[in-house]
Write a protein that holds these residues in place. Sequence first.
Motif, PDB file in Angstrom:
ATOM      1  N   ASN A 148       0.786  -1.330  -0.048  1.00 13.14           N
ATOM      2  CA  ASN A 148      -0.037  -0.066   0.007  1.00 13.14           C
ATOM      3  C   ASN A 148       0.755   1.181  -0.055  1.00 13.14           C
ATOM      4  OD1 ASN A 148      -2.421  -1.555  -0.007  1.00 13.14           O
ATOM      5  ND2 ASN A 148      -2.822  -1.439   2.143  1.00 13.14           N
ATOM      6  N   LEU A 151       2.023   1.793  -3.389  1.00  8.46           N
ATOM      7  CA  LEU A 151       1.054   2.320  -4.236  1.00  8.46           C
ATOM      8  C   LEU A 151       0.651   3.510  -3.965  1.00  8.46           C
ATOM      9  CD1 LEU A 151      -1.227  -0.898  -3.993  1.00  8.46           C
ATOM     10  CD2 LEU A 151      -0.160  -0.153  -6.110  1.00  8.46           C
ATOM     11  N   VAL A 157      -4.927   5.599  -9.452  1.00  6.28           N
ATOM     12  CA  VAL A 157      -4.985   3.889  -9.774  1.00  6.28           C
ATOM     13  C   VAL A 157      -4.598   3.322  -8.496  1.00  6.28           C
ATOM     14  CG1 VAL A 157      -4.002   2.149 -11.256  1.00  6.28           C
ATOM     15  CG2 VAL A 157      -4.489   4.074 -12.073  1.00  6.28           C
ATOM     16  N   GLY A 158      -3.508   3.918  -7.906  1.00  7.69           N
ATOM     17  CA  GLY A 158      -2.961   3.232  -6.585  1.00  7.69           C
ATOM     18  C   GLY A 158      -3.886   3.200  -5.628  1.00  7.69           C
ATOM     19  N   CYS A 160      -7.361   2.851  -5.757  1.00  2.00           N
ATOM     20  CA  CYS A 160      -8.309   1.583  -6.453  1.00  2.00           C
ATOM     21  C   CYS A 160      -7.693   0.380  -5.987  1.00  2.00           C
ATOM     22  CB  CYS A 160      -8.576   1.944  -7.672  1.00  2.00           C
ATOM     23  SG  CYS A 160      -9.486   3.481  -8.211  1.00  2.00           S
ATOM     24  N   VAL A 161      -6.277   0.287  -6.295  1.00  2.00           N
ATOM     25  CA  VAL A 161      -5.723  -1.119  -6.013  1.00  2.00           C
ATOM     26  C   VAL A 161      -5.488  -1.262  -4.396  1.00  2.00           C
ATOM     27  CG1 VAL A 161      -3.625  -2.454  -5.894  1.00  2.00           C
ATOM     28  CG2 VAL A 161      -4.300  -1.185  -8.202  1.00  2.00           C
ATOM     29  N   LEU A 164      -9.134  -2.653  -3.128  1.00  2.00           N
ATOM     30  CA  LEU A 164      -9.009  -4.192  -3.709  1.00  2.00           C
ATOM     31  C   LEU A 164      -8.139  -4.930  -2.690  1.00  2.00           C
ATOM     32  CD1 LEU A 164      -9.027  -3.897  -7.591  1.00  2.00           C
ATOM     33  CD2 LEU A 164     -11.019  -4.267  -6.187  1.00  2.00           C
ATOM     34  N   LEU A 165      -7.132  -4.414  -2.315  1.00  2.00           N
ATOM     35  CA  LEU A 165      -6.099  -5.174  -1.448  1.00  2.00           C
ATOM     36  C   LEU A 165      -6.951  -5.332  -0.006  1.00  2.00           C
ATOM     37  CD1 LEU A 165      -2.557  -3.855  -2.118  1.00  2.00           C
ATOM     38  CD2 LEU A 165      -3.476  -6.346  -2.173  1.00  2.00           C
TER      39      LEU A 165
END
Length: 219
Positions: A148, A151, A157-158, A160-161, A164-165
């Motif tokens: 994280n 990211l 985009v970071g 959003c990931v 999800l993580l």
Amino acid sequence: MDFAGMFQTWIRVLTGPSEATFEREKESPNATLTTALIWTIIAAVVAAILGFVQSLIFASSAQGLMGMISQMDLPPESAAMIDQMMAGGLFAGMSGAGSLFGIFITPIVFLIVVGIVHLIATVLGGKGDFGRYAYLSAAIGAPVSIVNAFLGFIPVVGGCVVALLSIYSLILNYFAIKVAYSLTSGRAIVVILIPLIIVLGVALCIGFVAAAAIAGMNG
């Protein structure tokens, strides 16, 4: 500290969302509270360093913006305040203080969260060891927090990931709790949901209080 073994464990846990994976890790001789705290502190240090670098990048941009603002026709008091903030390294100082605080508070928060989960799981009939669950939890949380932090350098985009993580981490924690406390699937889900509901309730209360305070000030 066996860093090679640490990374291998993290990879196995993150890429093997199953009861078999956590059963294996639960029986590891390293499955102790000490290992969990060491991993948590390592992750906190790495995340703090990356966060500090990221904040310095932001601070550089912010100081450039404030430099442009200072060139405008501002009241003398405002211009003097901006000049003082830029000269005093306010942004860098705040970034450094925040990073140090993060290293200090992360293991404390970790112990509190693990303690809450342990209490709930025990109340629901779970039979497990605090240290072993802490180990399984750290095997999930430590690498995820480092990822994280990386990211954080990627705009939009970071984020959003990271979201999800967070969801994926809940799935991994479901397996960790189920295995660590020998719970049924339903009870393991309840153990995960109760803290989330509590946090959501507190956040909503704070939001309502803040909204009421703002409305009162405007009124």
